[in-house]
Motif scaffolding. Sequence first.
Motif, mmCIF file in Angstrom:
data_model
loop_
_atom_site.group_PDB
_atom_site.id
_atom_site.type_symbol
_atom_site.label_atom_id
_atom_site.label_comp_id
_atom_site.label_asym_id
_atom_site.label_seq_id
_atom_site.Cartn_x
_atom_site.Cartn_y
_atom_site.Cartn_z
ATOM 1 N N LYS A 11 0.884 -1.225 0.095
ATOM 2 C CA LYS A 11 -0.124 0.072 0.232
ATOM 3 C C LYS A 11 0.811 1.152 0.148
ATOM 4 O O LYS A 11 1.856 1.256 0.789
ATOM 5 N N GLU A 50 -3.438 3.251 -0.570
ATOM 6 C CA GLU A 50 -3.798 2.558 -1.823
ATOM 7 C C GLU A 50 -3.317 1.361 -2.173
ATOM 8 O O GLU A 50 -1.938 1.359 -2.132
ATOM 9 N N LEU A 51 -3.994 0.333 -2.243
ATOM 10 C CA LEU A 51 -3.429 -0.902 -2.526
ATOM 11 C C LEU A 51 -2.781 -1.032 -3.835
ATOM 12 O O LEU A 51 -3.273 -0.751 -4.923
#
Length: 279
Positions: free
Chosen positions: A65, A69-70
């Motif tokens: 991440k 946000e992955l």
Amino acid sequence: MKNPLIELNNISFQYYGQEHKALNDVSLTINKGEWVALIGHNGSGKSTLAKTINGLISPESGEIKVNGELLTEENIWDIRKMVGMVFQNPDNQFVGSTVEDDVAFGLENQGVPRDEMIVRVNNALERVRMSDFKIKEPARLSGGQKQRVAIAGVIALAPDVIILDEATSMLDPQGRQDVIETIRALKEETNLTVISITHDIDEAAYANRVLVMKQGEIIHEGTPEEIFSHGEALIGMGLDIPFPEKLKASLRKKGIDVPNEYLTREGLVEWLWTYGLRK
């Protein structure tokens, strides 16, 4: 309250044809504004770990991440805008015929308007003290100057994170110091997050945390003072012994009772001064 910018959860990766994993179930959190140094012998997994952060290498398992946000195939280009990398050999990063063309290259690829591009190129070159070299050919620069231009090309893109992948290892001592000071100043001005992969003790000393890697795993973690206090064991970790520790070892051989805790150069000078007064 800590603000995680990068999170690696149980990352593993193995190069084709290799017997052992380059990364073996590695988990790591890096907070916004931190300077983290990765050290370890060649092949310990340092560069592989760094390249997973901006998707240059895709791990076989685990998740990454960036800014919450992955990392996926769909957003990899957005993630790369957040994470800039400066490599060992600046010549491999040059694509422009002049310094300013080279710094502008990444901005052109992102479709930045020309007026804004000019401002960002000029600001980036000013930050690295290379404004006077705008129309020079990169090939005619010294090693330290080339690396500062490479850094300018990255910071013009305004990333949240900058990764230095052995970025000072090919430079002479003055060039190395120039680059480190440039990054240090940028970090202070912009709260930049810095990840440095290094064998250089002076570069690692600027970090908030030092992570020691061996055979694809993180085996030690601590402040520079905590890691440097290991003395001669540092050689096994892929770092040279800091000068204060070398001097303390020499003093011990002469029968002088020196402090066990790590001392910076300034701290050691102060201790020697008070030691001399006691005599």
